[in-house]
Motif scaffolding. Sequence first.
Motif, PDB file in Angstrom:
ATOM      1  N   CYS A  30      -2.208   7.689  11.970  1.00 56.69           N
ATOM      2  CA  CYS A  30      -3.001   8.531  13.548  1.00 56.69           C
ATOM      3  C   CYS A  30      -3.055  10.311  13.150  1.00 56.69           C
ATOM      4  O   CYS A  30      -4.062  11.087  13.861  1.00 56.69           O
ATOM      5  N   ALA A  31      -2.603  10.578  11.657  1.00 56.39           N
ATOM      6  CA  ALA A  31      -3.512  11.965  11.830  1.00 56.39           C
ATOM      7  C   ALA A  31      -4.739  12.135  10.982  1.00 56.39           C
ATOM      8  O   ALA A  31      -5.182  12.993  10.635  1.00 56.39           O
ATOM      9  N   GLY A  32      -5.132  10.848  10.263  1.00 59.97           N
ATOM     10  CA  GLY A  32      -6.308  11.016   9.504  1.00 59.97           C
ATOM     11  C   GLY A  32      -7.638  10.710  10.254  1.00 59.97           C
ATOM     12  O   GLY A  32      -7.797   9.654  11.264  1.00 59.97           O
ATOM     13  N   SER A  33      -8.798  10.259   9.777  1.00 59.73           N
ATOM     14  CA  SER A  33     -10.004   9.517  10.530  1.00 59.73           C
ATOM     15  C   SER A  33     -10.771   8.359   9.954  1.00 59.73           C
ATOM     16  O   SER A  33     -10.844   8.375   8.269  1.00 59.73           O
ATOM     17  N   ALA A  34     -10.285   7.550  10.262  1.00 57.83           N
ATOM     18  CA  ALA A  34     -10.804   5.860   9.361  1.00 57.83           C
ATOM     19  C   ALA A  34     -12.456   6.225   9.090  1.00 57.83           C
ATOM     20  O   ALA A  34     -14.017   6.555   9.697  1.00 57.83           O
ATOM     21  N   ASP A  35     -12.426   6.044   7.775  1.00 56.79           N
ATOM     22  CA  ASP A  35     -14.442   5.752   7.377  1.00 56.79           C
ATOM     23  C   ASP A  35     -14.551   3.721   7.048  1.00 56.79           C
ATOM     24  O   ASP A  35     -13.581   3.183   5.828  1.00 56.79           O
ATOM     25  N   HIS A  36     -14.985   3.471   7.671  1.00 56.21           N
ATOM     26  CA  HIS A  36     -15.370   2.213   8.675  1.00 56.21           C
ATOM     27  C   HIS A  36     -15.817   1.122   6.861  1.00 56.21           C
ATOM     28  O   HIS A  36     -15.873  -0.176   6.780  1.00 56.21           O
ATOM     29  N   LYS A  37     -16.383   1.994   5.802  1.00 55.76           N
ATOM     30  CA  LYS A  37     -17.033   1.409   4.885  1.00 55.76           C
ATOM     31  C   LYS A  37     -15.940   1.606   3.342  1.00 55.76           C
ATOM     32  O   LYS A  37     -16.188   1.219   2.470  1.00 55.76           O
TER      33      LYS A  37
ATOM     34  N   THR B 263       0.779  -1.320   0.107  1.00 61.62           N
ATOM     35  CA  THR B 263      -0.125   0.139  -0.048  1.00 61.62           C
ATOM     36  C   THR B 263       0.850   1.138   0.064  1.00 61.62           C
ATOM     37  O   THR B 263       0.540   2.426  -0.815  1.00 61.62           O
ATOM     38  N   ALA B 264       1.703   1.315   0.543  1.00 59.19           N
ATOM     39  CA  ALA B 264       2.991   2.399   0.680  1.00 59.19           C
ATOM     40  C   ALA B 264       3.521   2.756  -0.234  1.00 59.19           C
ATOM     41  O   ALA B 264       3.671   4.040  -0.954  1.00 59.19           O
ATOM     42  N   LYS B 265       3.782   1.181  -1.014  1.00 61.28           N
ATOM     43  CA  LYS B 265       4.975   1.599  -2.238  1.00 61.28           C
ATOM     44  C   LYS B 265       3.712   2.337  -3.297  1.00 61.28           C
ATOM     45  O   LYS B 265       4.623   2.996  -4.057  1.00 61.28           O
ATOM     46  N   LEU B 266       2.565   1.779  -3.680  1.00 62.03           N
ATOM     47  CA  LEU B 266       1.647   2.641  -4.253  1.00 62.03           C
ATOM     48  C   LEU B 266       1.793   4.287  -4.099  1.00 62.03           C
ATOM     49  O   LEU B 266       1.089   4.943  -5.530  1.00 62.03           O
ATOM     50  N   LEU B 267       1.660   4.259  -3.474  1.00 60.30           N
ATOM     51  CA  LEU B 267       1.492   6.541  -3.036  1.00 60.30           C
ATOM     52  C   LEU B 267       3.668   6.570  -2.906  1.00 60.30           C
ATOM     53  O   LEU B 267       3.861   7.652  -2.833  1.00 60.30           O
ATOM     54  N   ASN B 268       4.129   5.731  -3.466  1.00 59.54           N
ATOM     55  CA  ASN B 268       5.555   6.217  -3.463  1.00 59.54           C
ATOM     56  C   ASN B 268       6.625   6.186  -2.282  1.00 59.54           C
ATOM     57  O   ASN B 268       6.726   7.244  -2.077  1.00 59.54           O
ATOM     58  N   ILE B 269       5.490   5.744  -1.181  1.00 60.17           N
ATOM     59  CA  ILE B 269       6.555   5.684   0.131  1.00 60.17           C
ATOM     60  C   ILE B 269       7.532   4.707   0.209  1.00 60.17           C
ATOM     61  O   ILE B 269       7.069   3.559  -0.440  1.00 60.17           O
ATOM     62  N   PRO B 270       8.714   5.075   0.555  1.00 60.17           N
ATOM     63  CA  PRO B 270       9.898   4.422   0.676  1.00 60.17           C
ATOM     64  C   PRO B 270       9.663   2.979   1.094  1.00 60.17           C
ATOM     65  O   PRO B 270       8.838   2.846   1.913  1.00 60.17           O
ATOM     66  N   TYR B 271      10.475   1.986   0.928  1.00 53.07           N
ATOM     67  CA  TYR B 271      10.407   0.806   1.494  1.00 53.07           C
ATOM     68  C   TYR B 271      11.085   0.909   3.145  1.00 53.07           C
ATOM     69  O   TYR B 271      12.096   1.274   2.768  1.00 53.07           O
ATOM     70  N   PRO B 272      10.520  -0.077   3.755  1.00 49.48           N
ATOM     71  CA  PRO B 272       9.219  -0.068   4.262  1.00 49.48           C
ATOM     72  C   PRO B 272       8.223   0.668   4.910  1.00 49.48           C
ATOM     73  O   PRO B 272       8.620   1.578   5.684  1.00 49.48           O
ATOM     74  N   GLY B 273       7.548   0.724   3.993  1.00 49.52           N
ATOM     75  CA  GLY B 273       6.507   1.751   4.071  1.00 49.52           C
ATOM     76  C   GLY B 273       5.651   1.851   5.321  1.00 49.52           C
ATOM     77  O   GLY B 273       4.498   2.250   5.624  1.00 49.52           O
ATOM     78  N   GLY B 274       5.325   0.257   5.705  1.00 48.63           N
ATOM     79  CA  GLY B 274       4.652  -0.072   6.930  1.00 48.63           C
ATOM     80  C   GLY B 274       4.448   0.714   8.440  1.00 48.63           C
ATOM     81  O   GLY B 274       2.786   1.525   8.820  1.00 48.63           O
ATOM     82  N   LYS B 275       5.643   1.411   9.213  1.00 51.85           N
ATOM     83  CA  LYS B 275       5.139   1.964  10.034  1.00 51.85           C
ATOM     84  C   LYS B 275       5.387   3.203   9.645  1.00 51.85           C
ATOM     85  O   LYS B 275       3.949   4.237  10.460  1.00 51.85           O
ATOM     86  N   ILE B 276       5.694   4.197   8.065  1.00 51.42           N
ATOM     87  CA  ILE B 276       4.898   5.112   7.349  1.00 51.42           C
ATOM     88  C   ILE B 276       3.563   5.268   7.537  1.00 51.42           C
ATOM     89  O   ILE B 276       2.483   6.686   8.183  1.00 51.42           O
ATOM     90  N   VAL B 277       3.004   5.049   6.965  1.00 53.66           N
ATOM     91  CA  VAL B 277       1.170   4.611   7.257  1.00 53.66           C
ATOM     92  C   VAL B 277       0.507   4.463   7.939  1.00 53.66           C
ATOM     93  O   VAL B 277       0.061   5.201   7.974  1.00 53.66           O
ATOM     94  N   ASP B 278       1.203   3.723   9.223  1.00 50.14           N
ATOM     95  CA  ASP B 278       0.798   3.682  10.264  1.00 50.14           C
ATOM     96  C   ASP B 278       1.094   5.350  11.021  1.00 50.14           C
ATOM     97  O   ASP B 278      -0.324   6.040  11.364  1.00 50.14           O
TER      98      ASP B 278
ATOM     99  N   ILE C  47      -5.701  17.262  -0.146  1.00 53.46           N
ATOM    100  CA  ILE C  47      -4.556  16.611  -0.371  1.00 53.46           C
ATOM    101  C   ILE C  47      -4.171  15.377   1.576  1.00 53.46           C
ATOM    102  O   ILE C  47      -4.285  14.404   1.138  1.00 53.46           O
ATOM    103  N   THR C  48      -3.546  16.135   1.247  1.00 53.77           N
ATOM    104  CA  THR C  48      -2.718  15.500   2.786  1.00 53.77           C
ATOM    105  C   THR C  48      -3.796  14.626   3.939  1.00 53.77           C
ATOM    106  O   THR C  48      -3.574  13.693   3.976  1.00 53.77           O
ATOM    107  N   ARG C  49      -4.681  15.507   4.017  1.00 54.84           N
ATOM    108  CA  ARG C  49      -6.624  14.889   5.009  1.00 54.84           C
ATOM    109  C   ARG C  49      -6.403  13.597   3.678  1.00 54.84           C
ATOM    110  O   ARG C  49      -6.594  13.032   4.793  1.00 54.84           O
ATOM    111  N   GLN C  50      -6.997  13.746   2.896  1.00 53.30           N
ATOM    112  CA  GLN C  50      -7.225  12.824   2.018  1.00 53.30           C
ATOM    113  C   GLN C  50      -6.081  11.446   2.045  1.00 53.30           C
ATOM    114  O   GLN C  50      -6.882  10.505   2.638  1.00 53.30           O
ATOM    115  N   ARG C  51      -4.980  11.799   2.024  1.00 45.49           N
ATOM    116  CA  ARG C  51      -4.356  10.630   2.075  1.00 45.49           C
ATOM    117  C   ARG C  51      -3.834   9.949   3.392  1.00 45.49           C
ATOM    118  O   ARG C  51      -4.311   8.707   3.787  1.00 45.49           O
ATOM    119  N   ASN C  52      -4.098  11.256   4.423  1.00 43.81           N
ATOM    120  CA  ASN C  52      -3.987   9.789   5.734  1.00 43.81           C
ATOM    121  C   ASN C  52      -5.085   9.702   6.101  1.00 43.81           C
ATOM    122  O   ASN C  52      -5.764   8.674   6.848  1.00 43.81           O
TER     123      ASN C  52
END
Length: 358
Positions: A186-193, A167-182, A243-248
Motif C-alpha cells: 500500500c506504500a508502494g507504486s505498482a509497475d505493471h510490467k 514471496t514474503a519468505k523470500l524477503l525474510n518476512i515471517p509466516y504468514p507473510g501475505g498480510k504484511i506484503v499487502d 531500499i524501502t521504496r524499492q521493496r514496497n
Amino acid sequence: MLCLGIESSCDETGLALVRDGKFIAEKLASQVDVHALFGGVVPEIASREHLRALPALFRELMQEQSLTADDIDVISVARGPGLQGCLLMGLNFAKGLALSTGASLVGVNHLWAHLMAAGLEQELQFPSLGLLVSGGHTHIYLIKSFSEFILLGRTLDDAAGEAFDKTAKLLNIPYPGGKIVDELACAGSADHKMFPIPYIKNDNLDFSFSGLKTAVAMYVQDHPELRLSAMGIPDTETEDPEITRQRNDMFASFNYSVAKTLSVKTERALERNRGVKSLIVAGGVAANSVVRTVMTKVARKFSIPLVLPSPKFCTDNGAMIAFSGYLLAKEGFRHGLNLEAIPRGRVVPEDWIRVEQM
C-alpha cells in the motif's frame, strides 16, 4: 436452532455459535507464533495444538453465553479439505459431543464454508459465481445453492495465498507473510510490467501461480539488498529509504499481478455464466486490499453485486462452519458417526443423509 461450528483444518482452532442463521459468538486460537518459527505450518504440531485448545475454547464459549452442551441442536464440523491430523482433532471432538448430547452432526466442506461466510452479514442470492482465494486453493465455482457447487476452475499448483506467503519468505518476512506484503504494498507504486500475469493465455478457468513465484524469486536473487537481515518487518528508521521504496514497489507490483490474474479469470467465468445474480469472493486473500478493489470493478462491469465477507470472516474461523452447518441442517442434511476426514488432494464427498427437516 443452535448450531456449534468447529474449525481445525489447518493452524486455526475456531469454535462459534450460530442461532437460526444469526452469529452469536466465537472463540479462536491462533498458532501463528508457533509455526512462524519454522516458516510454515508443521502438521504434527498443529494437530497437538488443536487437541490442547478445543476443550478450553468450548468451555469458555459456552460459559460466556450461559449455555451448556445440551443446549446445542447441531454440531457442524469442517471435515475437509485440510491437514488430516488437524481435521481429525476437530472431527473427533465433534463426534464426542454429538454422542454425549444427542445433537445432530453435520460435516462441512471447508471451501464451501468460506464462500458462504458472507451470508453471516448479508443475504445471499443464487445462482452466484464464487471465487475462493485462500492459502491452499484458488477456485471458481458456479453456486446454485448452499449445497450445490459446480467447480469451474481450480488451482493447478501454487494457490494465490501460497504465492503471497512464499514471496514474503523470500524477503525474510515471517509466516504468514501475505498480510504484511499487502500492508507494505500500500506504500508502494505498482509497475505493471515487473512481473507476469500468470497462466491467462489459454481458454480455461484454472489458476497457476508457480510461474509468478519463480519470477519473484529471480527478481529477489538479482536484488538481494531487498531481503531483510532478520525475520521481521523493515525498520524504516534505520533502513535506506530507497531500499524501502524499492521493496514496497516490488510488493505493489506483485499484488497487481495476482489481482489482475484473478480478475481475468473471473471475468472469463462471468462471460460464460451471464445468469448469475452476484459475485462472491472469499478466503484469506479476499481480505487483500487490491483484490477487493479489483473485484469491485469486475462486479460493476457485469452489473451484479459483489458479496465480500468482513475481513474477520475471510480467514479460517468457526463462524463460517457454524453457518454452513446451519444451512445444511435446516434442510435436513445430517451425517452419522462414521463421518470421515478428507485431506487436501481428495474431493470432499456429498454424502449427507437427509432426514425430516428440523
